[in-house]
Each structure stands twice: as C-alpha cells, then as structure tokens.
Design a protein around this motif. Structure first.
Motif, PDB file in Angstrom:
ATOM      1  N   GLU A 127       0.829  -1.211   0.000  1.00  0.00           N
ATOM      2  CA  GLU A 127       0.000   0.000   0.000  1.00  0.00           C
ATOM      3  C   GLU A 127       0.865   1.264   0.000  1.00  0.00           C
ATOM      4  OE1 GLU A 127      -2.683  -2.973   0.378  1.00  0.00           O
ATOM      5  OE2 GLU A 127      -1.116  -2.731   1.873  1.00  0.00           O
ATOM      6  N   PHE A 128       2.082   1.152   0.578  1.00  0.00           N
ATOM      7  CA  PHE A 128       2.971   2.310   0.623  1.00  0.00           C
ATOM      8  C   PHE A 128       4.409   1.871   0.864  1.00  0.00           C
ATOM      9  CE2 PHE A 128       1.036   1.722   4.796  1.00  0.00           C
ATOM     10  CZ  PHE A 128       2.131   1.710   5.651  1.00  0.00           C
ATOM     11  N   THR A 129       5.327   2.796   0.608  1.00  0.00           N
ATOM     12  CA  THR A 129       6.748   2.595   0.869  1.00  0.00           C
ATOM     13  C   THR A 129       7.207   3.697   1.802  1.00  0.00           C
ATOM     14  OG1 THR A 129       7.074   1.610  -1.309  1.00  0.00           O
ATOM     15  CG2 THR A 129       9.033   2.425  -0.181  1.00  0.00           C
ATOM     16  N   LEU A 130       7.956   3.316   2.825  1.00  0.00           N
ATOM     17  CA  LEU A 130       8.500   4.285   3.773  1.00  0.00           C
ATOM     18  C   LEU A 130      10.013   4.356   3.611  1.00  0.00           C
ATOM     19  CD1 LEU A 130       6.447   3.376   6.945  1.00  0.00           C
ATOM     20  CD2 LEU A 130       6.267   5.473   5.624  1.00  0.00           C
ATOM     21  N   HIS A 131      10.532   5.572   3.525  1.00  0.00           N
ATOM     22  CA  HIS A 131      11.970   5.827   3.528  1.00  0.00           C
ATOM     23  C   HIS A 131      12.276   6.506   4.865  1.00  0.00           C
ATOM     24  CE1 HIS A 131      12.363   4.961  -0.779  1.00  0.00           C
ATOM     25  NE2 HIS A 131      11.178   5.535  -0.885  1.00  0.00           N
ATOM     26  N   LEU A 132      12.996   5.822   5.715  1.00  0.00           N
ATOM     27  CA  LEU A 132      13.274   6.315   7.063  1.00  0.00           C
ATOM     28  C   LEU A 132      14.740   6.666   7.204  1.00  0.00           C
ATOM     29  CD1 LEU A 132      12.382   6.708  10.070  1.00  0.00           C
ATOM     30  CD2 LEU A 132      12.989   4.309  10.402  1.00  0.00           C
ATOM     31  N   ASP A 133      15.001   7.872   7.691  1.00  0.00           N
ATOM     32  CA  ASP A 133      16.354   8.308   8.044  1.00  0.00           C
ATOM     33  C   ASP A 133      16.437   8.229   9.565  1.00  0.00           C
ATOM     34  OD1 ASP A 133      18.668   9.697   8.750  1.00  0.00           O
ATOM     35  OD2 ASP A 133      18.500  11.052   7.041  1.00  0.00           O
TER      36      ASP A 133
END
Length: 154
Positions: free
Chosen positions: A110-116
C-alpha cells in the motif's frame, strides 16, 4: 484515667494500621496489574499501536507491521492508522531504511516508507488511495516507529 486509655488505644491503632498502609503503597502496582489481568482490561490500540500482525526480517533489523486501528467507542472510524516499528536485531538500525509495507495482503504494498534514523525523518510513497499520510517518527531508544494514517476500507 479514661484519657490515658484513649491515648493508649489511639497509639495501638496507629501502630497496627501502619503496616497495612505501607503494604498498600508498596504492593499497589502489583495489585493494579493483577486486577487488570483478572478483569481483562487492555490498553487501547490508539495508544499501543495495535497487535503485531506481520514481521519482516531484514539483515540488521525487523519490521513489525501492526494491525490497522479504526476503533471508535461504538463501531469504527472512517480514518485510522497502522503503526510500523523498526527493531534492530544487532546494535543499531542502519542510517537509511526503505520498507515496502503491505497492510492488506493481496494487491501488493500500500505504501513505501523511507526512514532516516539519524535525523528521524520519514518520506512516504503512496501506492493506494487508502493511504492518507505519515505522522512523525517516534524514537523508542534503538527502535523507531511511524504511524501511517489510513482511510477505512469498509
């Protein structure tokens, strides 16, 4: 004479009540947990993030996908969230993480998360119209969590 008897009874009562008062304060947490366990009371998923329904194992961390939360006092809300947790399996999380999240298995993520994990910033790529947005990153010591706002599919 009566005054002396009253004084002795008062001090005796205080001496006997003191252990009861101390036991109450010392055991209060254990008694409260025991009472909550007996009654079946649970912390609301609006605070806890819901139960873990799926775990993705990565080389240095795990991604915990929690159950989507739409609960209301009566029925369900039109909007809710799903909480995603990143938990290191070693010492710390990598500086950059990319996770494809499939909340409702079947049609792909449903979504993609890019986490720093250094700046605690998250970027959300929506792949479904049910995804509304991402809230701030929760810093949980070595772990991180993000709540993604969702529209109820029902």
């Amino acid at each position: 004479m009566w005054q002396r008897i009253k004084t002795i009874l008062g001090y005796t009562w205080a001496a006997l009540a003191l252990p009861l008062v101390l036991a109450t304060f010392i055991g209060m947490n254990d008694w409260a947990r025991g009472l909550a366990a007996v009654t079946g009371i649970k912390v609301s998923p609006w605070f806890s993030g819901g139960e873990v329904i799926h775990t993705l194992a990565e080389p240095h961390y795990q991604v915990l996908i929690r159950e989507p939360v739409f609960q209301a006092l009566v029925g369900e809300r039109d909007e809710g969230f799903v909480q995603i947790d990143w938990v290191p399996t070693g010492e710390a999380l990598p500086a950059q993480i990319r996770s494809d999240i499939d909340v409702w298995p079947g049609d792909g993520p449903e979504f993609t998360l890019h986490l720093d994990t250094v700046t605690n910033e998250v970027h959300l790529e929506k792949h479904s119209p049910l995804v509304l947005g991402a809230q701030r990153v929760l810093n949980l010591g070595q772990s991180r969590a993000v709540r993604v706002e969702l529209r109820n599919p029902r």
